[in-house]
Write a protein that holds these residues in place. Structure first.
Motif, PDB file in Angstrom:
ATOM      1  N   VAL A  13      17.210  41.172  22.666  1.00 31.87           N
ATOM      2  CA  VAL A  13      15.987  40.392  22.471  1.00 31.87           C
ATOM      3  C   VAL A  13      15.966  39.703  21.102  1.00 31.87           C
ATOM      4  O   VAL A  13      15.671  38.517  21.002  1.00 31.87           O
ATOM      5  CB  VAL A  13      14.742  41.305  22.641  1.00 31.87           C
ATOM      6  CG1 VAL A  13      13.475  40.583  22.227  1.00 31.87           C
ATOM      7  CG2 VAL A  13      14.632  41.802  24.076  1.00 31.87           C
ATOM      8  N   MET A  60      19.469  37.353  20.566  1.00 30.85           N
ATOM      9  CA  MET A  60      19.875  36.466  21.647  1.00 30.85           C
ATOM     10  C   MET A  60      19.963  35.023  21.132  1.00 30.85           C
ATOM     11  O   MET A  60      19.053  34.547  20.443  1.00 30.85           O
ATOM     12  CB  MET A  60      18.882  36.549  22.796  1.00 30.85           C
ATOM     13  CG  MET A  60      19.328  35.777  24.034  1.00 30.85           C
ATOM     14  SD  MET A  60      18.244  36.043  25.438  1.00 30.85           S
ATOM     15  CE  MET A  60      16.811  35.120  24.964  1.00 30.85           C
ATOM     16  N   PRO A  61      21.085  34.342  21.434  1.00 35.85           N
ATOM     17  CA  PRO A  61      21.198  32.945  21.000  1.00 35.85           C
ATOM     18  C   PRO A  61      20.075  32.099  21.600  1.00 35.85           C
ATOM     19  O   PRO A  61      19.722  32.263  22.765  1.00 35.85           O
ATOM     20  CB  PRO A  61      22.548  32.489  21.532  1.00 35.85           C
ATOM     21  CG  PRO A  61      23.297  33.737  21.866  1.00 35.85           C
ATOM     22  CD  PRO A  61      22.265  34.788  22.141  1.00 35.85           C
ATOM     23  N   LYS A  62      19.534  31.228  20.812  1.00 37.63           N
ATOM     24  CA  LYS A  62      18.394  30.424  21.241  1.00 37.63           C
ATOM     25  C   LYS A  62      18.858  29.108  21.806  1.00 37.63           C
ATOM     26  O   LYS A  62      19.781  28.518  21.527  1.00 37.63           O
ATOM     27  CB  LYS A  62      17.461  30.210  20.085  1.00 37.63           C
ATOM     28  CG  LYS A  62      17.144  31.583  19.486  1.00 37.63           C
ATOM     29  CD  LYS A  62      15.765  31.782  19.163  1.00 37.63           C
ATOM     30  CE  LYS A  62      15.351  33.086  18.647  1.00 37.63           C
ATOM     31  NZ  LYS A  62      15.798  34.288  18.732  1.00 37.63           N
TER      32      LYS A  62
END
Length: 184
Positions: free
Chosen positions: A179, A182-184
């Motif tokens: 969460v 995590m790559p955006k």
């Protein structure tokens, strides 16, 4: 195939270091597998150890992955990678099992020996020191900022406060990591 003798030598040596527990060998395992032989990176080793916490059986079974990876990289063969894993299992668990058998039998025969209690009291802090050294070695790679430091502190506090299965904490850490990072 030339990696197999190296794997045997490295993991037989590491086996003797596990007298204080599997984590006692971690700093030397990191040095040999990351710095000397460059089989993996520090981060990969920490990830393997973390996954080993989730797997049934001894957490040091993660060494199989190192043997697989080292031979796979050298030979690019799945069959040889599996052979590397099997060789590492025998090299890592064999010497310690033999040492435990021999010392255990001798130790039982020396039950009334006056020095036995003194030796036990001297070895206990050594085991704790080796465990702490392994933990600090892993923490240098795993704790990379405030977030990971917070996760580590939360796990420590939970373990001190409640008796909980460590696999649940590893899974919880993975979820938090997914969460948060995590790559955006």
């Amino acid at each position: 195939m030339n990696q197999l003798p190296v794997l045997i030598r490295v993991f037989a040596y590491l086996s003797i270091l596990t007298v204080g527990g599997g984590m006692a060998a971690f700093p030397e395992m990191e040095h040999l597998s990351v710095n000397v032989h460059q089989w993996l990176t520090s981060a990969q080793l920490v990830h393997l150890y973390s996954v080993g916490q989730l797997a049934p059986g001894p957490n040091m079974m993660m060494i199989v992955s190192i043997g697989d990876w080292a031979v796979w990289e050298a030979a690019n063969s799945m069959a040889l990678g599996i052979l590397g894993g099997l060789v590492v299992i025998a090299a890592f668990f064999g010497p310690t099992a033999l040492l435990a058998l021999v010392v255990g039998r001798a130790w039982n025969r020396l039950e009334k020996w006056p020095w036995r209690q003194s030796i036990q009291q001297g070895l206990a802090p050594v085991s704790v020191g080796l465990l702490l050294a392994g933990t600090l070695s892993m923490a240098k790679t795993a704790v990379t900022g405030w977030t990971t430091g917070g996760i580590a502190l939360a796990v420590l506090l939970i373990m001190m406060w409640r008796k909980i299965n460590p696999a649940l904490l590893v899974a919880g850490g993975a979820i938090v990591g997914f969460v948060v990072f995590m790559p955006k």
